[in-house]
Design a protein around this motif. Structure first.
Motif, PDB file in Angstrom:
ATOM      1  N   GLN A   1       0.845  -1.186   0.000  1.00  0.00           N
ATOM      2  CA  GLN A   1       0.000   0.000   0.000  1.00  0.00           C
ATOM      3  C   GLN A   1       0.882   1.238   0.000  1.00  0.00           C
ATOM      4  OE1 GLN A   1      -2.635   0.191   3.340  1.00  0.00           O
ATOM      5  NE2 GLN A   1      -3.533   2.146   2.731  1.00  0.00           N
ATOM      6  N   ALA A   2       0.602   2.153  -0.922  1.00  0.00           N
ATOM      7  CA  ALA A   2       1.383   3.367  -1.022  1.00  0.00           C
ATOM      8  C   ALA A   2       1.098   4.277   0.160  1.00  0.00           C
ATOM      9  CB  ALA A   2       1.048   4.091  -2.314  1.00  0.00           C
ATOM     10  N   GLN A   3       2.139   4.763   0.787  1.00  0.00           N
ATOM     11  CA  GLN A   3       1.973   5.584   1.975  1.00  0.00           C
ATOM     12  C   GLN A   3       3.112   6.591   2.079  1.00  0.00           C
ATOM     13  OE1 GLN A   3       1.926   3.316   5.599  1.00  0.00           O
ATOM     14  NE2 GLN A   3       0.851   4.897   6.751  1.00  0.00           N
ATOM     15  N   LEU A   4       2.760   7.797   2.560  1.00  0.00           N
ATOM     16  CA  LEU A   4       3.741   8.834   2.854  1.00  0.00           C
ATOM     17  C   LEU A   4       3.617   9.188   4.321  1.00  0.00           C
ATOM     18  CD1 LEU A   4       3.145  11.195  -0.212  1.00  0.00           C
ATOM     19  CD2 LEU A   4       5.140   9.740   0.158  1.00  0.00           C
ATOM     20  N   VAL A   5       4.753   9.333   4.982  1.00  0.00           N
ATOM     21  CA  VAL A   5       4.748   9.676   6.402  1.00  0.00           C
ATOM     22  C   VAL A   5       5.687  10.856   6.614  1.00  0.00           C
ATOM     23  CG1 VAL A   5       5.246   8.921   8.744  1.00  0.00           C
ATOM     24  CG2 VAL A   5       4.240   7.320   7.102  1.00  0.00           C
ATOM     25  N   GLU A   6       5.120  11.951   7.138  1.00  0.00           N
ATOM     26  CA  GLU A   6       5.923  13.135   7.440  1.00  0.00           C
ATOM     27  C   GLU A   6       6.356  13.127   8.894  1.00  0.00           C
ATOM     28  OE1 GLU A   6       2.511  14.868   4.773  1.00  0.00           O
ATOM     29  OE2 GLU A   6       2.682  13.526   6.488  1.00  0.00           O
ATOM     30  N   SER A   7       7.443  13.794   9.148  1.00  0.00           N
ATOM     31  CA  SER A   7       7.909  13.992  10.516  1.00  0.00           C
ATOM     32  C   SER A   7       8.781  15.243  10.550  1.00  0.00           C
ATOM     33  CB  SER A   7       8.697  12.783  11.022  1.00  0.00           C
ATOM     34  OG  SER A   7       9.849  12.575  10.231  1.00  0.00           O
ATOM     35  N   GLY A   8       9.084  15.695  11.780  1.00  0.00           N
ATOM     36  CA  GLY A   8      10.000  16.817  11.923  1.00  0.00           C
ATOM     37  C   GLY A   8       9.365  18.125  12.322  1.00  0.00           C
ATOM     38  N   GLY A   9       8.051  18.156  12.397  1.00  0.00           N
ATOM     39  CA  GLY A   9       7.407  19.388  12.811  1.00  0.00           C
ATOM     40  C   GLY A   9       7.610  19.655  14.290  1.00  0.00           C
ATOM     41  N   GLY A  10       7.169  20.824  14.714  1.00  0.00           N
ATOM     42  CA  GLY A  10       7.295  21.174  16.117  1.00  0.00           C
ATOM     43  C   GLY A  10       7.108  22.645  16.350  1.00  0.00           C
ATOM     44  N   LEU A  11       7.464  23.065  17.551  1.00  0.00           N
ATOM     45  CA  LEU A  11       7.380  24.470  17.959  1.00  0.00           C
ATOM     46  C   LEU A  11       8.776  25.082  17.882  1.00  0.00           C
ATOM     47  CD1 LEU A  11       5.942  26.911  19.273  1.00  0.00           C
ATOM     48  CD2 LEU A  11       6.438  25.837  21.495  1.00  0.00           C
ATOM     49  N   VAL A  12       8.875  26.209  17.212  1.00  0.00           N
ATOM     50  CA  VAL A  12      10.169  26.869  17.061  1.00  0.00           C
ATOM     51  C   VAL A  12       9.968  28.374  17.159  1.00  0.00           C
ATOM     52  CG1 VAL A  12       9.992  26.963  14.538  1.00  0.00           C
ATOM     53  CG2 VAL A  12      12.254  26.947  15.623  1.00  0.00           C
ATOM     54  N   GLN A  13      10.972  29.060  17.644  1.00  0.00           N
ATOM     55  CA  GLN A  13      10.904  30.509  17.750  1.00  0.00           C
ATOM     56  C   GLN A  13      11.138  31.153  16.388  1.00  0.00           C
ATOM     57  OE1 GLN A  13      13.681  31.734  20.781  1.00  0.00           O
ATOM     58  NE2 GLN A  13      12.233  31.274  22.420  1.00  0.00           N
ATOM     59  N   PRO A  14      10.628  32.348  16.188  1.00  0.00           N
ATOM     60  CA  PRO A  14      10.921  33.069  14.947  1.00  0.00           C
ATOM     61  C   PRO A  14      12.420  33.152  14.704  1.00  0.00           C
ATOM     62  CG  PRO A  14       9.207  34.196  16.159  1.00  0.00           C
ATOM     63  CD  PRO A  14       9.707  33.102  17.060  1.00  0.00           C
ATOM     64  N   GLY A  15      12.811  32.926  13.458  1.00  0.00           N
ATOM     65  CA  GLY A  15      14.217  32.894  13.101  1.00  0.00           C
ATOM     66  C   GLY A  15      14.845  31.520  13.207  1.00  0.00           C
ATOM     67  N   GLY A  16      14.126  30.581  13.782  1.00  0.00           N
ATOM     68  CA  GLY A  16      14.647  29.234  13.941  1.00  0.00           C
ATOM     69  C   GLY A  16      14.499  28.382  12.700  1.00  0.00           C
ATOM     70  N   SER A  17      14.901  27.129  12.827  1.00  0.00           N
ATOM     71  CA  SER A  17      14.897  26.197  11.698  1.00  0.00           C
ATOM     72  C   SER A  17      14.254  24.872  12.080  1.00  0.00           C
ATOM     73  CB  SER A  17      16.333  25.925  11.227  1.00  0.00           C
ATOM     74  OG  SER A  17      16.959  27.087  10.751  1.00  0.00           O
ATOM     75  N   LEU A  18      13.706  24.232  11.087  1.00  0.00           N
ATOM     76  CA  LEU A  18      13.206  22.870  11.203  1.00  0.00           C
ATOM     77  C   LEU A  18      13.487  22.153   9.897  1.00  0.00           C
ATOM     78  CD1 LEU A  18       9.659  23.282  12.844  1.00  0.00           C
ATOM     79  CD2 LEU A  18      11.663  22.212  13.906  1.00  0.00           C
ATOM     80  N   ARG A  19      13.631  20.838   9.975  1.00  0.00           N
ATOM     81  CA  ARG A  19      13.725  20.040   8.765  1.00  0.00           C
ATOM     82  C   ARG A  19      12.631  18.986   8.789  1.00  0.00           C
ATOM     83  NH1 ARG A  19      18.404  16.012   6.364  1.00  0.00           N
ATOM     84  NH2 ARG A  19      17.667  14.704   8.083  1.00  0.00           N
ATOM     85  N   LEU A  20      11.748  19.079   7.822  1.00  0.00           N
ATOM     86  CA  LEU A  20      10.679  18.098   7.684  1.00  0.00           C
ATOM     87  C   LEU A  20      11.154  16.951   6.800  1.00  0.00           C
ATOM     88  CD1 LEU A  20       7.607  20.427   7.042  1.00  0.00           C
ATOM     89  CD2 LEU A  20       8.654  19.741   9.221  1.00  0.00           C
ATOM     90  N   SER A  21      10.713  15.765   7.143  1.00  0.00           N
ATOM     91  CA  SER A  21      11.010  14.569   6.354  1.00  0.00           C
ATOM     92  C   SER A  21       9.710  13.962   5.848  1.00  0.00           C
ATOM     93  CB  SER A  21      11.745  13.532   7.203  1.00  0.00           C
ATOM     94  OG  SER A  21      12.956  14.026   7.702  1.00  0.00           O
ATOM     95  N   CYS A  22       9.801  13.332   4.705  1.00  0.00           N
ATOM     96  CA  CYS A  22       8.654  12.638   4.122  1.00  0.00           C
ATOM     97  C   CYS A  22       9.182  11.338   3.540  1.00  0.00           C
ATOM     98  CB  CYS A  22       8.001  13.500   3.056  1.00  0.00           C
ATOM     99  SG  CYS A  22       6.735  12.652   2.077  1.00  0.00           S
ATOM    100  N   THR A  23       8.794  10.228   4.136  1.00  0.00           N
ATOM    101  CA  THR A  23       9.278   8.919   3.713  1.00  0.00           C
ATOM    102  C   THR A  23       8.153   8.135   3.071  1.00  0.00           C
ATOM    103  OG1 THR A  23      10.940   8.876   5.460  1.00  0.00           O
ATOM    104  CG2 THR A  23      10.337   6.767   4.486  1.00  0.00           C
ATOM    105  N   ALA A  24       8.460   7.548   1.936  1.00  0.00           N
ATOM    106  CA  ALA A  24       7.480   6.765   1.206  1.00  0.00           C
ATOM    107  C   ALA A  24       7.680   5.284   1.472  1.00  0.00           C
ATOM    108  CB  ALA A  24       7.596   7.030  -0.291  1.00  0.00           C
ATOM    109  N   SER A  25       6.573   4.568   1.486  1.00  0.00           N
ATOM    110  CA  SER A  25       6.615   3.101   1.537  1.00  0.00           C
ATOM    111  C   SER A  25       5.622   2.568   0.515  1.00  0.00           C
ATOM    112  CB  SER A  25       6.273   2.593   2.945  1.00  0.00           C
ATOM    113  OG  SER A  25       4.991   3.016   3.335  1.00  0.00           O
ATOM    114  N   GLY A  26       5.975   1.447  -0.064  1.00  0.00           N
ATOM    115  CA  GLY A  26       5.090   0.824  -1.041  1.00  0.00           C
ATOM    116  C   GLY A  26       5.282   1.304  -2.463  1.00  0.00           C
ATOM    117  N   PHE A  27       6.124   2.313  -2.658  1.00  0.00           N
ATOM    118  CA  PHE A  27       6.421   2.806  -3.993  1.00  0.00           C
ATOM    119  C   PHE A  27       7.713   3.613  -3.949  1.00  0.00           C
ATOM    120  CE2 PHE A  27       5.246   7.366  -3.882  1.00  0.00           C
ATOM    121  CZ  PHE A  27       4.660   7.427  -2.621  1.00  0.00           C
TER     122      PHE A  27
END
Length: 126
Positions: free
Chosen positions: A1-27
């Motif tokens: 089954q085709a699926q996408l799963v995101e991660s990496g979100g959160g609370l950050v102060q202005p000027g900060g950084s985050l890196r989001l990930s998106c991993t696929a399974s099934g394709f």
């Protein structure tokens, strides 16, 4: 089954950084055009970035250009969205999505995408 799963979100102060990930399974991600979208309260779903598998080009919305960077790791079947210098107006739920590369470039319309992740919340606040 085709699926996408995101991660990496959160609370950050202005000027900060985050890196989001998106991993696929099934394709395999590398065949598809890939988009990152966000949905903020009271607003429509917005294309933040998209990557065209056919020519390797990347689109960025004007609101994030110079601050967000798309990348991918085909070996890990994962794409990333590096978000720097975050602003309160970047607060939203972020989604990755894929669509079949019918055309040469990725679409910025969410209607073209047929596989979506569950989303990850990004909150930028002091």
């Amino acid at each position: 089954q085709a699926q996408l799963v995101e991660s990496g979100g959160g609370l950050v102060q202005p000027g900060g950084s985050l890196r989001l990930s998106c991993t696929a399974s099934g394709f395999a991600l590398d065949y598809y055009h890939i988009g990152w979208f966000r949905l903020a309260p009271g607003k429509e779903r917005e294309a933040v970035s998209c990557f065209s598998s056919t020519d390797g080009s990347t689109y960025y919305a004007d609101s994030v250009k110079g601050r967000f960077t798309f990348s991918r790791d085909n070996a890990e079947n994962t794409v990333y969205l590096q978000m720097d210098n975050l602003k309160p107006e970047d607060t939203a739920v972020y989604y990755c999505a894929t669509h079949v590369p019918w055309g040469p470039t990725c679409s910025t319309s969410p209607n073209e995408y047929d596989t979506w992740g569950q989303g990850t919340q990004v909150t930028v606040s002091s």
